[in-house]
Design an enzyme around this catalytic site. Structure first.
Site: not given
Ligand code: SAH
Length: 392
Positions: A229, A336
């Protein structure tokens, strides 16, 4: 000037505001004037005690407080807020000779709910999350000009993707000041990055990982590092410059991977490869290849309804990486998602280790940096958490 509209709360609903929590929920409101979305309102208790001044919206969170003092909201008010946020970052040494990029305004954390501003070497990317901040953009730009003087090169308004749907349609992303067009190079801990805020994700760069990227440097020398990512290769550049023998970036976005290659070139890195692939597919046949793996996925849960699925996603991803990493390897793993609290994340990672049959030790617990301030009265502002694990 028109008098500021008023809201009066039900008896007993003033407590959270007295503790400086900046939200008023619709159920707390007893009496309100006829209000427009985005309008300024003063909030009072049932006993007529002033509680705060904020922005109204016709939604479940009905008011977001911008001042707990009864002050006039004028140019000086906006300037003080912006300048205070800038001074805070300068005083903490976040902006310095080796770093010229940071988050300048982090919503509630900087006393400006509904507003995100990132600073890229004199260029500003402005994101209004509420109609009130969109309506106040000219006053905010004046405040930015007064704060930065000639150092302010441009302001790009990228609010079309962050405003509530009913307002976003009529708004287009555009420069409110200066010009862009060029891709700007910024420095973060002396690593250089090309920022493309017009076409990139969010404001163009994930500023919140600066300190965690820096920590990766400490564990990268002589190691084979996989950055999953990876977006534009933030973690990859740090790992390579710190002496990794090989660095691979994986992201499903082809433009992000192309930019990670350009960022590697810009930093004169020779041992970097970028792969625009799905992380789960990429990892399938990578047993015992990497000494260090970074997992920094996008938010798996954006709302409470999908929390359960998000937890399953974190367990699946972490278990996969834990199965693949070399013995004695180091895993950097993050979440997150604001709705996944840190204990839930730590427990999900523990569940993944059990599933993968790997023993792990926690080397570090990680969080968001000080330019994404968490204020204790507003725990909802805490969203980024991570762990560094030693994997046996
Ligand atoms: N670590 C990055 C930020 C990551 S943002 C940094 O420091 O800058 C999350 C990234 O995950 C986005 O770039 C998105 O394109 C990518 N992504 C989302 N789902 C993916 C998947 N299944 N496989 C690969 N990349 C994915």
């Amino acid at each position: 000037m028109k008098p500021v509209a008023k809201i009066i709360l039900h008896n007993g609903k003033e407590h959270s505001l007295l503790r400086f929590h900046p939200w008023v929920f619709s159920g707390a409101i007893k009496i309100k004037d006829d209000l427009q979305d985005g309008e300024l309102v003063e909030v009072f208790s049932a006993k007529q005690q002033f509680l705060g001044v904020g922005h109204y919206s016709n939604a479940s969170i009905s008011v977001r407080i911008i001042s707990f003092k009864q002050v006039e909201i004028n140019d000086d008010f906006w300037f003080n807020k912006i300048n205070k946020a800038y001074e805070y970052r300068k005083n903490l040494g976040i902006l310095n000779e080796s770093t010229n990029v940071c988050r300048l305004i982090f919503g509630e954390g900087d006393g400006l709910p509904g507003l995100i501003i990132d600073y890229y070497a004199g260029h500003i990317v402005f994101q209004a999350h509420s109609i009130a901040m969109h309506l106040n953009r000219e006053a905010l730009i004046k405040a930015l000009q007064k704060t930065f003087g000639d150092g302010l090169k441009s302001v790009y308004d990228k609010s079309s993707e962050t405003l509530p749907k009913q307002y976003a349609q009529g708004v287009k992303n555009q420069y409110l000041l200066g010009q862009g067009g060029e891709r700007v190079v910024v420095k973060e801990n002396n690593c250089e990055f090309i920022i493309d805020w017009e076409n990139g994700q969010k404001t163009g760069f994930f500023v919140d990982q600066r300190e965690n990227r820096s920590l990766l440097s400490k564990y990268s020398k002589g190691k084979k590092v996989l950055n999953t990512f990876s977006y534009t290769g933030g973690f990859s550049v740090y790992a390579a410059l710190a002496g990794a023998t090989l660095v691979h970036s994986v992201d499903s976005s082809a433009p992000a991977i192309e930019l990670s290659r350009q960022n590697a070139d810009l930093n004169k890195i020779k041992n970097h490869e970028g792969y625009d692939e799905d992380v789960f597919d990429f990892l399938k046949d990578k047993d015992n290849v990497y000494d260090v793996i970074v997992l920094d996925p996008p938010a798996f849960a954006k709302s409470r309804d999908v929390k359960h699925n998000a937890v399953k996603g974190y367990i699946k991803l972490n278990a996969l990486a834990l199965r693949k990493i070399k013995p004695g390897g180091i895993l950097f793993t993050f979440s997150c998602s604001g709705v996944i609290d840190k204990m839930l994340f730590y427990n999900s990672v523990a569940a993944a280790a059990i599933e993968a049959g790997r023993n792990v030790k926690v080397v570090h617990y990680l969080c968001q940096p000080a330019d994404h301030p968490v204020i204790p009265f507003f725990p909802e502002g805490e969203y980024l958490k991570g762990m560094v694990l030693w994997v046996e």
